[in-house]
Design a protein around this motif. Structure first.
Motif, PDB file in Angstrom:
ATOM      1  N   GLY A  26      33.983 -29.734  54.739  1.00 49.60           N
ATOM      2  CA  GLY A  26      33.864 -28.694  55.746  1.00 49.60           C
ATOM      3  C   GLY A  26      32.652 -27.811  55.584  1.00 49.60           C
ATOM      4  N   GLY A  27      32.357 -27.040  56.633  1.00 51.83           N
ATOM      5  CA  GLY A  27      31.254 -26.092  56.576  1.00 51.83           C
ATOM      6  C   GLY A  27      31.185 -25.244  57.826  1.00 51.83           C
ATOM      7  N   TRP A  28      32.161 -24.383  58.040  1.00 51.22           N
ATOM      8  CA  TRP A  28      32.175 -23.524  59.221  1.00 51.22           C
ATOM      9  C   TRP A  28      31.672 -22.122  58.926  1.00 51.22           C
ATOM     10  CZ3 TRP A  28      35.485 -23.851  64.038  1.00 51.22           C
ATOM     11  CH2 TRP A  28      35.615 -25.186  64.459  1.00 51.22           C
ATOM     12  N   THR A  29      32.034 -21.571  57.785  1.00 52.46           N
ATOM     13  CA  THR A  29      31.739 -20.165  57.509  1.00 52.46           C
ATOM     14  C   THR A  29      30.261 -19.971  57.189  1.00 52.46           C
ATOM     15  OG1 THR A  29      33.969 -19.846  56.666  1.00 52.46           O
ATOM     16  CG2 THR A  29      32.338 -18.185  56.076  1.00 52.46           C
ATOM     17  N   GLU A  30      29.628 -19.040  57.895  1.00 54.91           N
ATOM     18  CA  GLU A  30      28.212 -18.752  57.698  1.00 54.91           C
ATOM     19  C   GLU A  30      27.975 -18.088  56.343  1.00 54.91           C
ATOM     20  OE1 GLU A  30      25.279 -18.970  60.264  1.00 54.91           O
ATOM     21  OE2 GLU A  30      26.690 -20.655  60.338  1.00 54.91           O
ATOM     22  N   ALA A  31      26.920 -18.503  55.665  1.00 55.69           N
ATOM     23  CA  ALA A  31      26.492 -17.814  54.453  1.00 55.69           C
ATOM     24  C   ALA A  31      25.749 -16.537  54.850  1.00 55.69           C
ATOM     25  CB  ALA A  31      25.594 -18.721  53.624  1.00 55.69           C
ATOM     26  N   ASN A  32      25.447 -15.716  53.866  1.00 51.96           N
ATOM     27  CA  ASN A  32      24.634 -14.512  54.080  1.00 51.96           C
ATOM     28  C   ASN A  32      25.258 -13.562  55.097  1.00 51.96           C
ATOM     29  OD1 ASN A  32      22.607 -15.680  52.353  1.00 51.96           O
ATOM     30  ND2 ASN A  32      21.965 -16.931  54.090  1.00 51.96           N
ATOM     31  N   ASN A  33      26.601 -13.462  55.031  1.00 51.28           N
ATOM     32  CA  ASN A  33      27.347 -12.502  55.851  1.00 51.28           C
ATOM     33  C   ASN A  33      27.291 -12.785  57.349  1.00 51.28           C
ATOM     34  OD1 ASN A  33      28.250 -10.833  53.655  1.00 51.28           O
ATOM     35  ND2 ASN A  33      26.172 -10.008  53.529  1.00 51.28           N
ATOM     36  N   GLY A  34      26.974 -13.980  57.725  1.00 55.06           N
ATOM     37  CA  GLY A  34      27.051 -14.346  59.131  1.00 55.06           C
ATOM     38  C   GLY A  34      28.497 -14.433  59.569  1.00 55.06           C
ATOM     39  N   THR A  35      28.733 -14.295  60.870  1.00 53.09           N
ATOM     40  CA  THR A  35      30.090 -14.320  61.398  1.00 53.09           C
ATOM     41  C   THR A  35      30.193 -15.353  62.507  1.00 53.09           C
ATOM     42  OG1 THR A  35      29.702 -12.676  63.134  1.00 53.09           O
ATOM     43  CG2 THR A  35      30.258 -11.849  60.937  1.00 53.09           C
ATOM     44  N   TYR A  36      31.437 -15.595  62.962  1.00 60.29           N
ATOM     45  CA  TYR A  36      31.632 -16.498  64.091  1.00 60.29           C
ATOM     46  C   TYR A  36      30.989 -15.954  65.364  1.00 60.29           C
ATOM     47  CZ  TYR A  36      34.975 -19.147  61.298  1.00 60.29           C
ATOM     48  OH  TYR A  36      35.571 -19.913  60.329  1.00 60.29           O
ATOM     49  N   ALA A  37      30.836 -14.641  65.449  1.00 57.67           N
ATOM     50  CA  ALA A  37      30.197 -14.038  66.618  1.00 57.67           C
ATOM     51  C   ALA A  37      28.673 -14.066  66.512  1.00 57.67           C
ATOM     52  CB  ALA A  37      30.675 -12.595  66.780  1.00 57.67           C
ATOM     53  N   ASN A  38      28.170 -14.439  65.329  1.00 57.50           N
ATOM     54  CA  ASN A  38      26.722 -14.457  65.112  1.00 57.50           C
ATOM     55  C   ASN A  38      26.362 -15.677  64.277  1.00 57.50           C
ATOM     56  OD1 ASN A  38      24.012 -13.678  64.954  1.00 57.50           O
ATOM     57  ND2 ASN A  38      24.366 -12.408  63.140  1.00 57.50           N
ATOM     58  N   ILE A  39      26.552 -16.856  64.861  1.00 58.35           N
ATOM     59  CA  ILE A  39      26.314 -18.110  64.150  1.00 58.35           C
ATOM     60  C   ILE A  39      24.816 -18.361  64.066  1.00 58.35           C
ATOM     61  CG2 ILE A  39      26.753 -20.598  64.116  1.00 58.35           C
ATOM     62  CD1 ILE A  39      29.248 -19.971  65.884  1.00 58.35           C
ATOM     63  N   ARG A  40      24.324 -18.491  62.854  1.00 54.16           N
ATOM     64  CA  ARG A  40      22.886 -18.675  62.655  1.00 54.16           C
ATOM     65  C   ARG A  40      22.495 -20.131  62.451  1.00 54.16           C
ATOM     66  NH1 ARG A  40      22.487 -13.699  58.257  1.00 54.16           N
ATOM     67  NH2 ARG A  40      23.061 -12.027  59.717  1.00 54.16           N
ATOM     68  N   THR A  41      23.455 -20.974  62.191  1.00 57.07           N
ATOM     69  CA  THR A  41      23.166 -22.401  62.022  1.00 57.07           C
ATOM     70  C   THR A  41      22.859 -22.997  63.390  1.00 57.07           C
ATOM     71  OG1 THR A  41      24.634 -22.480  60.117  1.00 57.07           O
ATOM     72  CG2 THR A  41      24.048 -24.583  61.136  1.00 57.07           C
ATOM     73  N   ARG A  42      21.713 -23.668  63.506  1.00 56.50           N
ATOM     74  CA  ARG A  42      21.187 -24.082  64.806  1.00 56.50           C
ATOM     75  C   ARG A  42      21.033 -25.593  64.927  1.00 56.50           C
ATOM     76  NH1 ARG A  42      21.431 -19.668  68.263  1.00 56.50           N
ATOM     77  NH2 ARG A  42      21.456 -17.861  66.870  1.00 56.50           N
ATOM     78  N   LEU A  43      21.249 -26.060  66.148  1.00 49.68           N
ATOM     79  CA  LEU A  43      21.002 -27.444  66.514  1.00 49.68           C
ATOM     80  C   LEU A  43      19.840 -27.502  67.496  1.00 49.68           C
ATOM     81  CD1 LEU A  43      24.683 -28.552  67.105  1.00 49.68           C
ATOM     82  CD2 LEU A  43      23.113 -29.766  65.569  1.00 49.68           C
TER      83      LEU A  43
END
Length: 410
Positions: free
Chosen positions: A127-144
């Protein structure tokens, strides 16, 4: 009544006694090395592979498609028993089993058939849903981003449970148009780095540390908008945690009984010269037993509510499914409160029956509390208490917690 395209789901056909006959001997082998793995932080690669080879990942796949045809209730019963053997190994399976459920819920297609065959062939998903560096579901920084006939993913995740054991990683990202999307990424490729940097005092060998992605390749067919993931995904993830917590509670009872039987001495102000005959110490074990019973009963009820949702999905009854998702949230939230309290109470009071010898590092009974406390901290129960109260008093919708419909952490 609206209806959806037929999924690969079927009504359960498995006999639970048959499932236990197949998997219980493996659970017993896993339990044999649990203490040593806990003491030395040895990762259970071999033990996870035993389960893969035995088909544990195919529990929910229908018999006619090559699996065992287990119900969700049966699946979580087995996960509880595995949690009693080794909660680290059980936790490793959470993301894999959830993605199998997602593919079974999807409309039948060549793409879903390919994934089902991968599961049958023993390919494993982390798995890998939770953002590192205090990112949240409302501010997803992982990009496609698109790149010719495929996509590239860049970002950083934490709590990447099961990642070191995986062939594939289930990663939450956003598409260029802002759509939350899950990408299934091959772990063994350039641009993917998985680190064992989990610092928690419990669940130490679940590979729940960091995963970073730097222009890692994703095939177009392995992108799934979050809105299309299965409707009870968040409930599935949470129930998996509860199954493991119920397993830890059962293990606490098991180990507490064994430790009390071994006690050679009792205190002068005890009620019996023999510790194992002291009524007050027996009372403690009785309370631990009741906690284990409560956890198991709550798990049975919550997991049955998920089967109800799955049955509505099989029938294609969208209105009934929506209604059952709401009642499923209530059932799982209630179970969370019961099971967490049972697990934390049992893993604490068991020492009242054991004296100073119960704190021996050889017994490592503290692992039960550490593991339970770590799992119980995933989704703070105080919020679930409020959500339940708001539903009871004000009729508030308990499903609208995250910015999208299928939150992993529910």
């Amino acid at each position: 009544m609206s209806r959806t395209a037929a999924p690969s789901l079927r009504h359960a056909t498995a006999d639970f006694d048959d499932l236990r006959k197949r998997f219980s001997p493996i659970f017993e082998r896993i339990a044999e090395g649990n203490l040593e793995r806990e003491k030395s932080r040895i990762f259970p690669y071999e033990q996870v592979r035993w389960l893969i080879d035995a088909g544990f990942g195919a529990l929910r796949i229908p018999v006619d498609l090559g699996g065992f045809g287990a119900s969700l209730q049966q699946t979580f019963r087995l996960l509880r028993e595995l949690g009693a053997a080794d909660p680290n190994v059980a936790h490793v399976w959470r993301n894999h089993l959830a993605f199998v459920e997602d593919r079974l819920n999807a409309p039948r297609s060549e793409r879903t058939d390919r994934w089902i065959q991968r599961f049958l062939d023993g390919e494993f998903v982390g798995g890998g849903w939770t953002e590192a560096n205090n990112g949240t579901y409302a501010n997803i920084r992982t990009r496609l981003v698109p790149n010719g006939d495929h996509w590239l993913i860049t970002g950083a995740k934490y709590y990447a449970t099961g990642s070191l054991y995986a062939d594939w990683l289930d990663v939450l990202a956003v598409a260029p148009d802002g759509t939350p999307t899950t990408a299934i990424v091959r772990r063994d490729q350039p641009g993917v780095q998985v680190l064992d940097d989990w610092k928690g005092f419990g669940q130490k060998t679940t590979a729940s540390g960091s995963a970073t992605y730097t222009d890692a390749r994703v095939e177009s067919e392995n992108l799934f908008p979050v809105s299309e993931r299965f409707a009870y995904q968040g409930l599935f993830y949470q129930t998996a945690l509860l199954a493991i917590l119920a397993g830890i509670t059962e293990a606490t009872l098991r180990d507490g009984i064994a430790a009390l039987r071994r006690r050679k001495r009792n205190y002068a102000h005890g009620l019996s010269a023999t510790a194992s005959e002291d009524p007050q110490l027996l009372q403690v074990i009785g309370k631990v037993s009741a906690a284990s019973f409560a956890a198991e009963a709550a798990l049975e009820s919550a997991s049955a509510s998920l089967d109800d949702i799955a049955h509505a999905h099989i029938a294609g009854d969208e209105e009934e499914k929506k209604r059952l998702v709401v009642t499923g949230h209530i059932a799982v939230n209630r179970a969370q409160l019961v099971i967490i309290e049972a697990a934390l109470n049992a893993t604490t009071i068991v020492f009242d029956a054991l004296g100073a010898s119960g704190t021996s590092e050889e017994l490592l009974l503290d692992r039960h509390w550490r593991n339970a406390r770590t799992l119980a901290s995933h989704n703070p129960r105080v919020y679930k208490e409020r959500i339940l109260g708001d539903w009871h008093v004000n009729g508030a919708d308990p499903t609208r917690i995250y910015g999208f419909a299928a939150g992993q952490s529910e």
